[in-house]
Design a protein around this motif. Structure first.
Motif: not given
Length: 207
Positions: A1-9, A95-100, A104-114
């Protein structure tokens, strides 16, 4: 997978989201960012006398490798600086640059999905009871040689939860379309497997 794929946890402290995030990233070949480290790094600089907003604006990747970022002092400082709106704004672009990023990327935190990645392809909200989370954190701290009591750790967990949920900017909450994962009565392998199933389901939808 080369296109962005973001997993927000997202989730509260000691819910298991960090371990789950790292495992999911490894399983699917995605980059991983523990966004809490950004705030811990800023908090650690604040403890050294640096203005927290200035520290956030000048944060470097190598700052995330500083020693003691996993310690109780950095964690407490992170929770305090995280309520500052200007500081949070300074870290959003990073954070947004890393996510896209490609691949693909996995980000974990408190407000990633919101807040950070509301358009993330997968959103998980990992949680557990305060007592279970305090017990986990207590065992971690004791293993590191820190002196504390389980009651003191529980009080800290409850206080951090309150700060995270009640802050005016980007409070801790689950995105409306997040998959809930309560790890109170799950071992880590079961929790990782459940998270992986949620990610795989979304990947399959994309073809």
């Amino acid at each position: 997978m080369t296109e962005p794929f973001t997993v927000a946890i997202d989730g509260p402290a000691a819910s298991g989201k960090g371990t789950i995030s790292r495992a999911v990233a490894e399983r699917f070949g995605l980059a991983h960012l523990d966004t809490g480290l950004l705030y811990r790094a800023v908090g650690a600089k604040m403890l050294l006398g640096v203005d927290p907003i200035e520290a956030a604006q000048n944060l470097m990747a190598e700052d995330l490798k500083a020693p003691d970022l996993r310690g109780a002092a950095a964690a407490d400082a992170a929770s305090k600086v995280a309520v500052i709106p200007e500081l949070r704004a300074a870290l959003v672009d990073f954070q947004r640059a890393f996510a896209r990023r490609a691949g693909g990327a996995v980000l974990d935190g408190r407000d990633i999905g919101t807040v950070i990645c509301p358009e993330a392809e997968v959103k998980l909200f990992v949680t557990a009871s305060p007592e279970v989370r305090a017990h986990r954190r207590y065992l971690e701290l004791i293993a590191k040689g820190e002196e504390t009591t389980e009651d003191a750790v529980l009080a800290d967990v409850v206080a951090r939860d309150a700060r995270d949920r009640e802050r005016a900017t980007a409070p801790l909450r689950a995105a409306a379309d997040a998959v809930f994962l309560d790890t109170s009565h799950m071992d880590i392998d079961s929790a990782i497997a459940a998270a992986a199933r949620a990610v795989e389901a979304k990947r399959s939808e994309r073809g």
